[in-house]
Design an enzyme around this catalytic site. Structure first.
Site, PDB file in Angstrom:
ATOM      1  N   HIS A 126       8.233 -10.025  -7.377  1.00 27.15           N
ATOM      2  CA  HIS A 126       8.367 -10.553  -6.010  1.00 27.15           C
ATOM      3  C   HIS A 126       7.521 -11.809  -5.814  1.00 27.15           C
ATOM      4  O   HIS A 126       7.918 -12.719  -5.090  1.00 27.15           O
ATOM      5  CB  HIS A 126       7.932  -9.509  -4.979  1.00 27.15           C
ATOM      6  CG  HIS A 126       9.006  -8.575  -4.550  1.00 27.15           C
ATOM      7  ND1 HIS A 126      10.144  -8.996  -3.892  1.00 27.15           N
ATOM      8  CD2 HIS A 126       9.115  -7.230  -4.660  1.00 27.15           C
ATOM      9  CE1 HIS A 126      10.908  -7.945  -3.627  1.00 27.15           C
ATOM     10  NE2 HIS A 126      10.303  -6.859  -4.080  1.00 27.15           N
ATOM     11  N   HIS A 147       7.758  -4.739 -10.849  1.00 28.31           N
ATOM     12  CA  HIS A 147       8.665  -5.014  -9.727  1.00 28.31           C
ATOM     13  C   HIS A 147       7.946  -5.855  -8.666  1.00 28.31           C
ATOM     14  O   HIS A 147       8.488  -6.864  -8.195  1.00 28.31           O
ATOM     15  CB  HIS A 147       9.150  -3.684  -9.141  1.00 28.31           C
ATOM     16  CG  HIS A 147      10.045  -3.812  -7.958  1.00 28.31           C
ATOM     17  ND1 HIS A 147      11.379  -3.508  -8.010  1.00 28.31           N
ATOM     18  CD2 HIS A 147       9.794  -4.189  -6.678  1.00 28.31           C
ATOM     19  CE1 HIS A 147      11.925  -3.704  -6.809  1.00 28.31           C
ATOM     20  NE2 HIS A 147      10.969  -4.113  -5.976  1.00 28.31           N
ATOM     21  N   GLU A 148       6.730  -5.442  -8.302  1.00 23.82           N
ATOM     22  CA  GLU A 148       5.998  -6.157  -7.251  1.00 23.82           C
ATOM     23  C   GLU A 148       5.543  -7.539  -7.723  1.00 23.82           C
ATOM     24  O   GLU A 148       5.596  -8.508  -6.957  1.00 23.82           O
ATOM     25  CB  GLU A 148       4.809  -5.331  -6.749  1.00 23.82           C
ATOM     26  CG  GLU A 148       5.180  -4.001  -6.124  1.00 23.82           C
ATOM     27  CD  GLU A 148       6.303  -4.060  -5.109  1.00 23.82           C
ATOM     28  OE1 GLU A 148       6.432  -5.072  -4.384  1.00 23.82           O
ATOM     29  OE2 GLU A 148       7.067  -3.080  -5.016  1.00 23.82           O
ATOM     30  N   GLN A 171       7.210  -9.773   1.044  1.00 23.71           N
ATOM     31  CA  GLN A 171       8.107  -8.828   1.705  1.00 23.71           C
ATOM     32  C   GLN A 171       7.774  -8.625   3.185  1.00 23.71           C
ATOM     33  O   GLN A 171       8.573  -8.048   3.913  1.00 23.71           O
ATOM     34  CB  GLN A 171       8.095  -7.484   0.991  1.00 23.71           C
ATOM     35  CG  GLN A 171       8.757  -7.537  -0.371  1.00 23.71           C
ATOM     36  CD  GLN A 171       8.754  -6.177  -1.016  1.00 23.71           C
ATOM     37  OE1 GLN A 171       7.790  -5.810  -1.688  1.00 23.71           O
ATOM     38  NE2 GLN A 171       9.821  -5.422  -0.798  1.00 23.71           N
ATOM     39  N   GLY A 207       5.531   0.482  -3.406  1.00 19.75           N
ATOM     40  CA  GLY A 207       4.929  -0.821  -3.658  1.00 19.75           C
ATOM     41  C   GLY A 207       5.394  -1.811  -2.616  1.00 19.75           C
ATOM     42  O   GLY A 207       6.436  -1.629  -1.978  1.00 19.75           O
ATOM     43  N   CYS A 250      14.601  -1.283  -3.536  1.00 21.54           N
ATOM     44  CA  CYS A 250      13.620  -2.198  -2.968  1.00 21.54           C
ATOM     45  C   CYS A 250      13.690  -2.137  -1.444  1.00 21.54           C
ATOM     46  O   CYS A 250      14.795  -2.112  -0.883  1.00 21.54           O
ATOM     47  CB  CYS A 250      13.896  -3.626  -3.448  1.00 21.54           C
ATOM     48  SG  CYS A 250      12.730  -4.856  -2.848  1.00 21.54           S
ATOM     49  N   LEU A 251      12.522  -2.122  -0.806  1.00 21.91           N
ATOM     50  CA  LEU A 251      12.490  -2.107   0.654  1.00 21.91           C
ATOM     51  C   LEU A 251      13.161  -3.337   1.254  1.00 21.91           C
ATOM     52  O   LEU A 251      13.673  -3.278   2.373  1.00 21.91           O
ATOM     53  CB  LEU A 251      11.041  -2.015   1.151  1.00 21.91           C
ATOM     54  CG  LEU A 251      10.303  -0.710   0.825  1.00 21.91           C
ATOM     55  CD1 LEU A 251       8.833  -0.825   1.230  1.00 21.91           C
ATOM     56  CD2 LEU A 251      10.961   0.480   1.493  1.00 21.91           C
TER      57      LEU A 251
END
Length: 150
Positions: A134, A130-131, A51, A46, A88-89
């Protein structure tokens, strides 16, 4: 398309509430394409627009069942609970246990502006939550227990 640098924790854009997308068009389609390419290039499941440094309410998710693109997503309903590890990225090398809803109903727009509704459970529900977090400036580390380096 293009692969963007992933913004990491400490960058202010990750803590901002992302801007509602009022007008769709080629710029949003290009953003979605670039987010997809960036997510896949980084082996993510995701990615939210903040991000890659873009403060817009746009996410992409692929947990292995195909790409989902959502513009202005909202969680309309959440049921049950699940606890699992997340990473997380934007926070490389860290994982932690996060409690999330087991089932969610998410509403938003697709790339053509059509309203879409997604019912998700398990890992897919976790990735969507999660996304969407953000987009509100919330990182998994804000909710995680037992954070550790990997």
């Amino acid at each position: 398309m293009a692969v963007y640098r992933i913004v990491e924790v400490g960058d202010e854009v990750l803590r901002e509430k992302a801007v509602y997308v009022a007008k769709l068009g080629p710029h949003i389609e290009k953003l979605l394409d670039n987010m997809r390419d960036t997510m896949y290039a980084n082996q993510g499941v995701g990615l939210a627009a903040p991000q890659i440094g873009v403060s817009k309410r746009v996410i992409v998710v692929d947990v292995g069942d195909g790409l989902v693109e959502l513009i202005n997503p909202v969680i309309a309903e959440a049921k049950g609970t699940q606890i699992d590890n997340e990473g997380c990225l934007s926070i490389p090398g860290m994982v932690g246990e996060v409690m999330r809803a087991e089932h969610v109903n998410v509403k938003g727009l697709d790339r053509t502006g059509n309203e879409t509704e997604i019912e998700a459970s398990g890992f897919f529900a976790r990735a969507l939550q999660h996304e969407i977090d953000h987009l509100d400036g919330i990182l998994f580390i804000d909710k995680a227990k037992n954070l550790k380096k990997i």
